[in-house]
Design a protein around this motif. Sequence first.
Motif: not given
Lengths: 261, 261
Positions: B195-201, B205-208, B242-248, B250-258
């Motif tokens: 649950k820590a990993e899930l809630i961390g994700m 997500l909500e932060r972004e 969960v790690r893959t989703m967090r990568g997604i 971050s990846g989407l944000i980077r694309r948006h930032q670029r």
Amino acid sequence: MAAPRRPPKSSASAETDTPAMILVEPQLGENIGMAARAMLNNALADLRLVSPVQGWPNDQATKTSSGAEVVLENVRVFHSTAAAIADLSHVYATTARDRDLTKPVLSPRAAAAEMHKIIAQGGRPGVLFGREAWGLDNDDVTLADAVISVPLNPTFSSINLAQAVLLIGYEWYQAGDDTPQSGMRLAKKTRPANKAELIGMFEHLERELDACGFLRPPEKRPAMVRNIRNMFQRAGMTEQEVRTMRGIISGLIRRHQRKQD
Amino acid sequence: MAAPRRPPKSSASAETDTPAMILVEPQLGENIGMAARAMLNNALADLRLVSPVQGWPNDQATKTSSGAEVVLENVRVFHSTAAAIADLSHVYATTARDRDLTKPVLSPRAAAAEMHKIIAQGGRPGVLFGREAWGLDNDDVTLADAVISVPLNPTFSSINLAQAVLLIGYEWYQAGDDTPQSGMRLAKKTRPANKAELIGMFEHLERELDACGFLRPPEKRPAMVRNIRNMFQRAGMTEQEVRTMRGIISGLIRRHQRKQD
């Protein structure tokens, strides 16, 4: 009187309230026909084929369907698994081998119960079956919401395509079927004996057994009577059988009496 | 990690703790072979034939058994049904048609449960199957203690001999099988997320989503967050996912930032 029978169920043309069976690249028409037969045995009607290797229609399929033409006539052929499942809401992939994919896994029985619930909620379930030689591709399994794995002898678990369809269809049909799991099937023109008839027969038998000296010594009589009554009780006799048994008792006495004459 | 698996069960040579399957005058070797395969799929080993029409052994049977030779090698051939069932304590007759005989009638499921009990009590059960074209004679049915009738589509209930053996064998095996009816099959080298990993994700997500203005207006934010969390919750994610989703994210944000640069 026959055993209780369920009223006829959904006809083969009622395709929206039964799961679709989707054969992906089936190699032999023979197996498609046997799958169609197994489907109709279980009141399933929606058979879909993804790129059947021998093309479609197929004479061998007609031959092995043993009269399940209504299923074959309504077959739909697709060029991809994605197209074949486009209208479905829930898809199950039948697999024997473990895949390196995280998926819910269900027995055919659990999947059947779930599919009944899905249909009751307005959903449309379907089940994917792989080609005879090597099953479903991982890409096809990925398209599914869950995996169905048939619990079988782990040292010999490979089953024929049509048999896999039969087992899924069988569990589907059983889950919606209200035939009692057990009962008594009666011959025509008879009914279960009532207790007066049964006890009448017991007393008739015991009277004659007293007369011929079988129920001795007196201190053993109660247990002997109990055991004999119990044996006949367990037989669940019909009214006709009670009359037959009384005829047997009388017949044996007459023979005995003739011998004594 | 694979789904929980049952330990290997009784081997094919352990014949006294499994029911005998008795084919009365089977007409085609092909069906005998497929019946043997269906038996071994369900850890059954004791196959008996009463006067097989094409004689015995039979090459077609070997061919269609798909490797279930261990069953075929141990086949016993008899000249009468009475001889074939002589050592058995409880015999079931599979019939589709109603007979004018008073008998207990059971579903395959109820019969399977009963056969497990009989064996636990030291009894030996067996199941009679009739010839392909017309089933069992009434004389054979009379020899049985009870009838097994498979609940199937009443307008299309005829099944192949090997399929009948499969359904009886399948219910026998399921009744003794402790594979969970449902569960989660996990890909290798992963485990369910905690649950820590899930809630961390969720929080990531909500932060972004807050940052990009997705979670507006503020009065709708609590319900939106709940719905998004619930959707991912339902997915039953693994630690890897969960790690893959967090990568997604971050990846989407980077694309948006670029794009914004």
